[in-house]
Structures are given as C-alpha cells and as structure tokens.
Scaffold this motif. Structure first.
Motif, short mmCIF file in Angstrom:
data_model
loop_
_atom_site.label_atom_id
_atom_site.label_comp_id
_atom_site.label_asym_id
_atom_site.label_seq_id
_atom_site.Cartn_x
_atom_site.Cartn_y
_atom_site.Cartn_z
N ARG A 149 0.84 -1.20 0.00
CA ARG A 149 0.00 0.00 0.00
C ARG A 149 0.88 1.25 0.00
O ARG A 149 0.70 2.13 -0.83
N ARG B 293 -7.12 -6.36 -2.62
CA ARG B 293 -6.33 -6.82 -1.46
C ARG B 293 -6.53 -8.32 -1.25
O ARG B 293 -5.56 -9.06 -1.01
N PHE C 255 -3.16 -3.87 5.16
CA PHE C 255 -4.36 -4.11 4.35
C PHE C 255 -5.63 -4.21 5.19
O PHE C 255 -6.68 -3.71 4.80
N THR C 256 -5.57 -4.88 6.34
CA THR C 256 -6.79 -5.17 7.10
C THR C 256 -7.05 -4.21 8.24
O THR C 256 -8.01 -4.40 8.99
N SER D 23 -2.09 -10.31 7.61
CA SER D 23 -2.04 -8.86 7.52
C SER D 23 -2.06 -8.29 8.93
O SER D 23 -2.08 -9.04 9.91
N TYR E 158 -10.85 -3.51 -1.71
CA TYR E 158 -10.85 -4.70 -0.85
C TYR E 158 -10.74 -5.97 -1.67
O TYR E 158 -10.09 -6.95 -1.27
N ALA F 142 -4.41 -0.04 -5.53
CA ALA F 142 -4.51 -1.48 -5.27
C ALA F 142 -4.72 -2.31 -6.53
O ALA F 142 -4.50 -3.53 -6.52
#
Length: 628
Positions: free
Chosen positions: A369, A460, A436-437, A476, A457, A407
């Motif tokens: 990211r 990801r 990411f999470t 993550s 999302y 992304a």
C-alpha cells in the motif's frame, strides 16, 4: 400516516420531525430528540426537513410493508442544490427486521461529503444494564455509566478498518436490544458519543461518497430482540454472514492449504534484520542519529532459532521484518534483494532452511500500500488519486516521503516480488502484507485504473489468494470482516486498549465481539507482555483461545502497542507461558467461541466457552486463569 405493524414489530413515523419509533414486542426504540437528518456538503449543510417538496406514502411489496418518503427542491446558499432522494423504512415479513434505505435520485450539483440517516437511538438512562457495542478492534462494551468519555474512534469509525472489524453496532437496555448491520459498508462509518460517566451513549451511521458521488442505495438492517445480551447479537451477525456466503472456517481453509494445521498451536516470534530511518522521515531522530539505523545479520537470527529449538520450543513461526534492501518500511514495493550487509540471499536461505530443519514455519513482512517516492520504479501515474485529482502524501514511516499504490497494481507487484524470492531458493510458509486489514480501502480516480473502495478490498483479497495459490499462508496487520474468505492469520487482533500506553484508562469493557463471530475462521496471535503487576496480557490470550507471542520486537518503539518497560520475564518462563497458550490454541482454534460472559456480572472475572466444551475463566484482579 397510519402506523405499520408486521411480525410483532411496529413503525411509528413523526412527519413533523421526520423521526421514527420502532416498537418490538412492547419495547420502544426512539430516535434521539436532538437528531436532525442531514447531508453535509462542501457548500454547507442541507437538512431533510428543508426540502420544498416532501411526500410520504405507504409502501407495500410481496416481502414487506413500510413507508416511502420523497424529498426534493433543496436550496443551498440561495441556489438550487439539485438534490432529490427517497427513503424507505420497511419491515420484512419473514424476519421482522427493519430496513432503513436511503436512495439517491440526484446529487450531481453539490459535493456531498456525508449523509447522516437513519438517526441514533435515544439511549439516555444512567444504568449499567444499558450498554453499547462497538466493533472497535476486538470489541468494546460501553455501559451508560462508564467513567471514561468515548467519542473519537480510530480511523474515524470507518467500516473495514481497525475502528470497525465488523460493519455493525448494537445496544442493549435491560435485556432488550438491537443490532444494526451496515449492508454497504465500503463507504460508511459510525460515530459515537459517550460523555464521561454518561448518562447516555449515542451511536449512528454516516454515509460517504464513492469517487465523489452519492450514486447508490445505502441500507441499514436493524434486528430487534426482546431478550438478549451481546452474545446473542454476535450470533445474529454470524448467521447473517453465513447466509451471505462470506463465512469460511479454518477447517475449510485447511482442506485447501494443510500447512494451516502446522501454524495452529505455534508460538509467534517477531524479529527484524535491518532498520534504516531516512533523514526526511518523521521518525528520524536528529538528536540521536545512532538510534536511527541498526543491522542484525541473518546468521544471528539463525543461531537464535537453533537456541529456541534447544530450549524445547516445539512449534514456532518466525515473522521477519527488514529482510530486504534498503531496510524496514523503505522503497516499497521495490523491496528487493535480500539485505546484502546481513548476508544476502545465501544467508537468508540458510535461515529459512534452518527453520524447516527445526520443523518451524518461516514468513516475511511485506508492504503493497505504501508507495515510496524513493522506490526505483516509482511512477506517479500509478499512485492513488483522490476524487479531486490530488495525490495524498506523508513521511510518517522510516522510508520517508510516500503516497499510496493503487490497489489495482498490488497483485502484479506481489507476483513479481514473490517470484524473485522463490527463484532465490527461499521457501516461504507465510507472508504478512502490511496494513491491508486495518486501514480503510482506497479509492482512485486515475482513468487508467479507476477503483472504488469496494474494489480495493477485492484487490487486497486477490493478493492473499495469490499467496494461497503458492502454498503461502497470508497474514495482515489486523483482521476484518471483508478479508475472512482469503485471510488465514494476522499480526494481532487486539482490544483497543492494548495499543495505548499501559495504564491509560479503558474506553469500556473489552469483550471479544469479533471472536464470538469469527474465532474458528482465523488464527490470532496475542501479546504476552506482563505490562505491570496488575495487568498480564497472557490472560487475554488464554481467554480468547489464541496463539501466543514468544517475542514481539516492534519495529517502532511506542507505536502499535510496542512500549518499553513492564515486568521482565526470562525466556525460559516465557516459553512455559507460551506452551500453555499454544496447547489451548491447538485444541480450540477450529472451534466456535459459543459464549463469553462476565461471571456474576463482574467484568474482572470473565469466561469463554468453546464449541468442544472447553471453558476458560480468568480473574484479572487476582491474575489467575483456569482451563477445563
């Protein structure tokens, strides 16, 4: 307009205030008197009640019964705002659930920043038995009498972040309760207000635009329960995600990737190789330049692994930070080759081989990211662009100035980098894709790779799925509802207070809302710090049936729960503590957490029950635990 009544639930509508009251089996839930439905725009605030044309009519279909309202003819700063929308509030005949739908018809003229509707519930009794549930990280229960104020939520309450692992909130008053589920969580957030010592808690929803537009329907689903507690509300949500097809258990995942069973019951070891803080980073310490950089050869880590094996650690997972040039949190996504001053690919392979000779699992930290300007292949055309065309940037982390990688590009970089790692003979069992999470989904307006948060999302998850296709277990930073089908484990899924400095006042009673829904879907390692004689995080690890951290060397001091100090524990004693937690995790990792309770109503004594009959009781005051 007449009241709507279906399946034991009644809707009463106050046309003068545009306010609703829901009565379910005799219990009434009223919108707060101070709430005014509104749209916040860049040009100012528009209240629903200010529409020149408002109409209401009965709404009835083959599946439910409710009220349809139409709003148009708004003015803002003396000009036509060009806004029109409908709201539909209806009861589903099968379930008795109440749906609140906001349907945009035209919002093109003004720039809408957020819509506040439906309203928060009146919840103003100063009683312990009235409490609010927030999915702020692992979970938070806020009694109306709680002494500490709760208002600003991490990530501003955005769904899909550490501020909301799951897209719902709930309230219970004397055993009557509701759960409010956000059905389009990608551009939604919750807000909450609880003053110090109460006497009330308010919680509601805020809808935000996607790529600058409010151009799709937003729905909140409320399920009302006559007699319940937070366990019942969590199980309502568990059934909801099962019905939606979003639930995927560890048992199911292990069929596809059997190495999951080896990770279950492992102790977690978090170590690093190279740290290099750039002079243009916010973390750079100009007064103590020697503290900015450090290097540990791969060979040192290899010897440490051999030592843990000699000390009798049976199952271990190594999460390795800073393994590549030019060091931790630098020049992503061009984070290769293996750190040469630490021994390069050859020494890294020796570490990996040693891990496997000991029967352990090996994984690396990586990042797709953060997009560093110093990266060799940096190209502004592939940075995330906001709806107004600007590119966000900051210099918070070690690598200095950065923006965010769109992304849409992340899966390609994951494939490129992990192919090179494998080509150099490194066998990875696991991989950690940072942030990411826990961070919100990004949006990108660049015409080459336009992307909504919902699509972000999905990209990801595509990164996680690529790793799984190579037999690598994906991890993550934290956990999240949207990642359940593809994620296997995480860095942690803590209670919010664990990331605050020890001794900070808790914002409510920590309760495992996430684990009551998803315990049997993910592997969660827990901090094992004994931060004081009064607080031992091992108790939370046991209570939650999670995996233990044997050593957790945080990359940044005083950040993300990595604080100096606490009660010193020898490595031999820590191994013994971890063995207790690992043995329990081995037993219950694939089991549903069926219940959590405060024994005799005392938050200092908590108990969890798992589907196999295992019961864990901890006493936080006495610092004891019991597993039976």
């Amino acid at each position: 307009m007449e009241n709507i009544y279906t399946k034991g639930t009644e809707i009463r509508f106050d046309e003068s205030r545009l306010s609703f009251t829901i009565t379910h089996e005799g219990d009434s839930w009223n919108w707060g008197e101070g709430f005014r439905p509104r749209m916040e725009c860049e040009e100012g605030t528009i209240y629903f009640a200010d529409a020149k044309k408002i109409s209401h009519e009965e709404w009835k279909t083959g599946i439910g019964h409710g009220i349809l309202s139409h709003f148009e003819g708004f003015e803002l700063n003396g000009a036509d705002a060009g806004i029109a929308f409908d709201t539909i509030v209806w009861i589903e005949e099968v379930s008795g659930d109440v749906f609140f739908e906001w349907v945009p018809l035209s919002t093109e003229t003004v720039k809408v920043k957020s819509v506040y509707w439906p309203g928060y519930m009146e919840f103003d009794e100063k009683k312990d038995s009235w409490y609010t549930l927030l999915n702020w990280q692992q979970g938070l229960l806020v009694p109306n009498t709680w002494k500490t104020a709760v208002d600003k939520v991490v990530f501003d309450g955005f769904m899909g972040t550490a501020g909301a692992y799951m897209p719902w909130f709930g309230q219970v008053k004397d055993r009557a309760g509701y759960i409010a589920i956000c059905e389009q969580p990608w551009n939604a957030a919750y807000y909450t207000e609880h003053p110090a010592e109460g006497p009330y808690t308010h919680v509601g929803i805020r809808w935000e635009p996607s790529l600058g537009k409010m151009d799709y329907r937003r729905v909140m689903k409320y399920s009302f329960v006559k007699d319940c507690d937070y366990n019942d509300l969590c199980k309502i949500y568990r059934n909801y995600v099962i019905e939606k097809g979003r639930f995927k258990s560890l048992a199911e995942k292990a069929v596809k990737t059997p190495s999951i069973d080896q990770l279950i019951g492992s102790a977690f070891l978090h170590k690093g190789i190279k740290t290099q803080v750039m002079t243009n980073s916010d973390f750079y310490d100009a007064e103590n330049p020697d503290k900015n950089n450090h290097l540990t050869p791969f060979s040192v880590r290899t010897e440490e692994i051999k030592k843990f094996h000699e000390l009798g650690v049976e199952k271990l997972y190594l999460h390795l930070d800073g393994w590549a040039e030019p060091g931790y949190d630098n020049q992503h996504p061009d984070y290769l080759p293996a750190c040469e001053k630490a021994g390069g690919w050859k020494a890294m392979k020796e570490l990996s081989d040693t891990m496997h000779e000991c029967g352990y699992l090996f994984g690396i930290h990586d990042q797709y990211r953060d997009y560093y300007y110093a990266a060799k292949t940096f190209d502004e055309n592939f940075a995330t662009r906001l709806a107004d065309g600007t590119i966000p940037s900051h210099a918070r982390w070690a690598g200095g100035p950065q923006t965010y990688l769109c992304a849409t590009q992340a899966p390609f970089y994951v494939k490129r980098n992990f192919t090179e790692i494998m080509d150099n003979g490194i066998k990875l069992d696991c991989a950690y894709l940072d942030v990411f999470t826990c961070n919100e989904g990004d949006e990108c307006s660049h015409p080459w790779h336009k992307m909504t948060r919902r699509e972000c999302y999905e990209y990801r998850n595509a990164c996680f799925e690529y790793l799984l296709s190579k037999g690598i277990l994906p991890s993550s930073e934290e956990v999240n509802d949207w990642a359940i089908p593809s994620l296997v484990f995480c860095h942690y899924a803590p209670y919010d207070f664990m990331l605050d400095r020890p001794g900070s006042p808790k914002k409510g009673i920590p309760v495992p809302l996430f684990n009551l829904v998803y315990h049997d879907c993910l592997i969660e390692p827990w901090m094992m710090d004994k931060v004081s004689e009064e607080e031992d995080y091992m108790l939370y690890a046991v209570l939650n049936g999670g995996a233990p951290y044997l050593v957790r060397d945080g990359a940044y001091q005083n950040t993300d729960g990595s604080f100096a100090g606490g009660v010193e524990i020898t490595i031999e004693d820590q191994i013994k503590r971890c063995k207790v937690v690992s043995d329990l995790h081995e037993k219950v990792a694939k089991c549903e957490m069926v219940r959590h309770e405060m024994v005799d109503g005392n938050p200092e004594v908590q108990r969890t029950t798992f589907a196999d009959g295992t019961v864990v009781t901890v006493d936080f005051q006495a610092q004891t635990y019991q597993i039976r």
